[in-house]
Scaffold this active site. Structure first.
Site, mmCIF file in Angstrom:
data_model
loop_
_atom_site.group_PDB
_atom_site.id
_atom_site.type_symbol
_atom_site.label_atom_id
_atom_site.label_comp_id
_atom_site.label_asym_id
_atom_site.label_seq_id
_atom_site.Cartn_x
_atom_site.Cartn_y
_atom_site.Cartn_z
ATOM 1 N N ASP A 274 9.293 -2.385 -8.074
ATOM 2 C CA ASP A 274 10.479 -3.679 -7.708
ATOM 3 C C ASP A 274 10.844 -3.991 -6.600
ATOM 4 O OD1 ASP A 274 10.513 -3.686 -10.814
ATOM 5 O OD2 ASP A 274 11.397 -1.875 -10.855
ATOM 6 N N GLU B 251 12.338 -8.694 -2.731
ATOM 7 C CA GLU B 251 11.714 -9.273 -1.428
ATOM 8 C C GLU B 251 11.144 -10.716 -1.578
ATOM 9 O OE1 GLU B 251 9.490 -7.525 1.409
ATOM 10 O OE2 GLU B 251 10.499 -5.750 1.515
ATOM 11 N N PRO C 30 0.717 -1.052 0.058
ATOM 12 C CA PRO C 30 0.037 0.207 0.029
ATOM 13 C C PRO C 30 0.848 1.200 -0.042
ATOM 14 C CG PRO C 30 -0.172 -1.158 2.347
ATOM 15 C CD PRO C 30 0.761 -2.113 1.233
ATOM 16 N N GLY D 97 4.339 0.851 -8.295
ATOM 17 C CA GLY D 97 5.743 1.860 -7.547
ATOM 18 C C GLY D 97 6.111 2.539 -8.281
HETATM 19 N N1 LIG Z 1 3.430 -1.531 4.409
HETATM 20 C C1 LIG Z 1 4.564 -1.285 4.435
HETATM 21 N N2 LIG Z 1 5.327 -0.149 5.088
HETATM 22 C C2 LIG Z 1 6.303 0.057 4.742
HETATM 23 N N3 LIG Z 1 7.286 -0.344 3.803
HETATM 24 C C3 LIG Z 1 6.844 -1.294 3.102
HETATM 25 C C4 LIG Z 1 5.624 -1.783 3.405
HETATM 26 N N4 LIG Z 1 5.237 -2.757 2.647
HETATM 27 C C5 LIG Z 1 6.404 -2.919 2.036
HETATM 28 N N5 LIG Z 1 7.438 -2.074 2.120
HETATM 29 C C6 LIG Z 1 8.587 -1.816 1.645
HETATM 30 O O1 LIG Z 1 8.511 -0.887 0.638
HETATM 31 C C7 LIG Z 1 9.720 -1.058 -0.360
HETATM 32 C C8 LIG Z 1 9.437 -0.418 -1.672
HETATM 33 O O2 LIG Z 1 8.137 -1.090 -2.140
HETATM 34 P P1 LIG Z 1 7.998 -1.002 -3.781
HETATM 35 O O3 LIG Z 1 8.971 -1.610 -4.332
HETATM 36 O O4 LIG Z 1 6.492 -1.645 -3.847
HETATM 37 O O5 LIG Z 1 7.693 0.450 -4.080
HETATM 38 P P2 LIG Z 1 8.426 1.470 -4.994
HETATM 39 O O6 LIG Z 1 7.899 2.979 -4.701
HETATM 40 O O7 LIG Z 1 8.572 1.210 -6.335
HETATM 41 O O8 LIG Z 1 9.817 1.451 -4.475
HETATM 42 P P3 LIG Z 1 11.313 1.356 -5.208
HETATM 43 O O9 LIG Z 1 11.528 2.852 -5.894
HETATM 44 O O10 LIG Z 1 12.357 1.127 -4.104
HETATM 45 O O11 LIG Z 1 11.104 0.216 -6.237
HETATM 46 C C9 LIG Z 1 9.762 -2.356 -0.345
HETATM 47 O O12 LIG Z 1 11.141 -2.960 -0.433
HETATM 48 C C10 LIG Z 1 9.299 -3.167 0.772
HETATM 49 O O13 LIG Z 1 10.311 -3.380 2.123
#
Ligand SMILES: Nc1ncnc2c1ncn2[C@@H]1O[C@H](COP(=O)(O)OP(=O)(O)OP(=O)(O)O)[C@@H](O)[C@H]1O
Length: 487
Positions: free
Chosen positions: A187, A192, A130, A217
C-alpha cells in the site's frame, strides 16, 4: 442478415493427434481434449470416466485468443486448489486451412464477449517496488503479471522504483495518456502515487487515471478490498482486474498537519495499532505475520492512547450502517434501483457541522475506508468506497484476555460488534496529542505525533475494480460479538 459467429471449434493439439473441442457461452469457456478420437456430447455426461481432459472457466477469465497462420492460441485463467487461486493456461493447436475464416471469426467472437464493456490492449504505466514486502515483487511481475498483460496486447511502460518517493515523482510527472497505473507493491506505493497526483500540474485529470494494485507488499489492503480475501492476494486475479476492471470512484482523505497537506487513501491510526505497525518494521521479512507479533506485544503493554479526538459525526448507529450495506449490496446484485451516479450518502442522523469530542479512555482509534486494513483485520466492515464519509472505529479499554479473544474472527469483522468498539461515520475529524510520545500511521507510513485534521475528498480517486461502482468485494456476515454469521 449477418450470420452469428460460431461458438465451437475443434483444433488438433500441436505436434499430437489429440483433438480439442473449444466452446464458449455468454458466461463460460470450455475445453475438452480427447486422445485422438472425436469429442461427442456424451462426454459431458460421462466426464469422470472418459479419457478426456475437461476444463471450464468463467468467460471473464479468457485473456487472449488469436489465430495466426493456421495456428490457434487461447490463454485463460483457471481456478485451482483449495483457495481457488488462478493459474494461467494455454491451449494451442492447428486448424485445416479450409477453416481459416471460421477460426478467425471464432477468436473475434470470443474476445468480443470476454472483453465486453472494457478497452482492450491498454497502455499501462507499471511501477514495481523491488523492496516491498518480502522482496518478491520483481519475480511476481516477470513470472505472472507481465506474461498475462503482454498476451492481452497491452503496452507496458515499466519502472522498478529505486528509492522512497520515486513513485511519487513519477506520478507527479505522469503523462496523461495511460489507461491505468499498475502498482506491483504494497500500500505504500499507492499512497505515494496518489500524493504524486495531488502535485500534478493537472491534478483533476491525474486523479482520473485509475490505479490497479498487484499484491506484492506486506500490507495489500487495497487489493484485498477490491478483489476479496482470497483473490486479493492472487497476482493473477489482480492482473485480470487490470485487463477487465471497471473504473470505480473512491473517496480520498486530506490529511493536514501544520502547513503540510497530504492525501491518505486507506487509513490513519494512533495508539496500539499504530505502535504495532511501526514497531515491527524490523520484522518485515515475516510478511503479514509481523502485525500479529506486534499486536501481541501491544496487548502485553496495553498503553492508553494519549489523544483528544473530535469528529463531525454523521452516523453512529451500527445496525443502521449494516442495513445500508446490505441494501446497497442487494441493489447491486439484483441490478435494481442502483444507479452508478448515485452518491449513496448515509442517511445523516446528526449535524455534520458540529465537532463532537470522544472523551472516554481508548486503546486506539482507526479511521479510513475499505473493509480490510490487512488480511488479519477487517476494521471497517461497513465502509463504502464513495459515500463521502470516513469510518472511525474507536477502541475503548478492554482486558488483556478479551483483547486476545477478539483476535479470533478479526479478519471477518467480529470486533465491530463489541460494546467497547465505538463506530462512527464522519465527514472530518481532528486529533490532538496529549503527550509528546507516540506515533501517527497514515496508510502504513509513520508521521510525526503532532496535531492533525482529516477531511473527506468525495470520489476524488479512481481505481480499477471488478465491481463497477459502489461496493468493496468483502462480505460482512458476522452479526454479533460472539461471531455468529448471517446466512
Ligand atoms: N527501491 C526502493 N528502496 C527503498 N524503499 C523503497 C524503494 N521503492 C519504494 N520504496 C518505499 O517502500 C515503501 C513500502 O512500499 P510497499 O508499500 O510497496 O511495501 P510494503 O512492504 O507493503 O510496505 P508497507 O508495509 O509500508 O505497506 C514505500 O513507501 C516506498 O517509499
Amino acid at each position: 442478415m449477418a450470420q452469428a459467429a460460431p461458438r465451437e471449434l475443434t483444433i488438433t493439439i500441436a505436434g499430437t493427434s489429440r483433438v480439442s473441442k473449444l466452446a464458449f457461452t455468454d458466461t463460460t469457456f470450455v475445453t475438452e481434449t480427447s486422445r485422438g478420437q472425436d469429442v461427442t456430447c456424451w462426454t459431458y455426461f460421462f466426464r469422470p470416466f472418459a479419457k478426456i481432459q475437461y476444463t471450464e472457466t468463467a468467460l471473464r477469465n479468457v485473456v487472449a485468443a488469436s489465430y495466426v497462420k493456421g495456428y490457434l492460441d487461447v490463454q485463460y485463467l483457471i481456478p485451482k486448489g483449495k483457495n481457488r487461486h488462478l493459474k494461467l493456461r494455454h491451449i494451442q493447436g492447428t486448424i485445416d486451412s479450409d477453416h481459416d475464416q471460421l477460426a478467425k471469426d471464432w477468436c473475434d467472437a470470443l474476445m468480443d464477449l470476454a472483453y465486453m464493456g472494457v478497452k482492450r490492449s491498454k497502455m499501462l504505466r507499471v511501477l514495481i517496488n523491488p523492496h516491498g514486502g518480502t522482496g518478491k515483487a520483481g519475480s511476481v511481475f516477470t513470472h505472472k503479471v507481465e506474461p498475462m498483460l503482454t498476451a492481452a496486447g497491452c503496452t507496458l511502460d515499466v519502472t522498478y522504483t529505486s528509492y522512497a518517493n520515486h513513485a511519487l515523482e513519477i506520478a507527479r510527472d505522469l503523462k496523461l495518456k495511460y489507461d491505468a497505473v499498475v502498482l506491483v507493491s504494497g500500500d505504500g506505493l499507492i499512497h505515494e502515487v496518489l500524493n504524486g497526483f495531488a502535485q500534478h500540474e493537472q491534478p483533476e485529470k491525474a486523479f482520473c487515471v485509475p490505479i490497479a494494485p498487484i499484491p506484492a507488499g506486506s500490507g495489500n489492503a487495497l487489493s484485498l478490498n477490491l478483489l476479496g480475501y482470497e483473490e486479493g492476494i492472487d497476482p493473477y486475479a489482480a492482473a485480470l482486474n487490470v485487463l477487465k476492471g471497471q473504473h470505480m470512484k473512491i473517496d480520498l482523505f486530506s490529511f493536514t498537519q501544520g502547513t503540510r497537506q497530504r492525501i491518505s487513501f486507506m487509513s490513519q491510526t494512533v495508539g496500539l495499532m499504530a505502535d504495532l505497525d511501526v514497531g515491527t518494521e524490523h520484522l518485515r521479512w515475516m510478511g503479514e505475520f509481523r502485525f500479529l507479533v506486534g499486536y501481541l506485544w501491544g496487548v502485553f503493554k496495553r498503553p492508553i492512547c494519549p489523544i483528544e479526538l473530535s469528529m463531525k459525526v454523521v452516523n453512529d448507529d451500527k445496525k443502521q450502517m449494516v442495513n445500508e450495506l446490505q441494501s446497497r449490496k442487494a441493489g447491486l446484485s439484483n441490478n435494481a434501483s442502483f444507479n452508478g451516479d448515485d452518491k449513496h450518502q448515509s442517511s445523516p442522523d446528526m449535524s455534520t457541522d458540529e465537532w463532537v469530542s470522544f472523551d472516554k479512555p481508548i486503546l486506539w482509534y482507526y479511521a479510513g475506508q475499505g473493509p480490510y486494513v490487512s488480511r488479519g483485520l477487517m476494521q471497517f466492515p461497513v465502509s463504502f468506497p464513495d459515500d463521502g464519509l470516513i469510518d472511525i472505529s474507536v477502541q475503548g479499554v478492554m482486558k488483556r484476555a478479551k483483547l486476545i479473544d477478539v483476535m479470533e474472527g478479526a479478519e471477518e469483522g467480529r470486533t465491530y460488534w463489541m460494546d467497547s468498539n465505538h463506530y462512527f461515520k464522519a465527514s472530518a475529524y481532528r486529533v490532538k496529542p496529549l503527550n509528546p510520545r507516540g506515533v501517527v500511521v497514515v496508510d502504513g507510513e509513520e508521521l510525526p505525533f503532532e496535531e492533525f485534521e482529516v477531511a473527506v475528498q468525495p470520489r476524488l480517486g479512481t481505481v480499477l475494480s471488478p465491481c463497477k461502482q459502489g461496493c468493496y468485494a468483502a462480505d460482512f456476515r458476522v452479526c454479533d460479538e460472539r461471531g455468529s454469521k448471517s446466512r
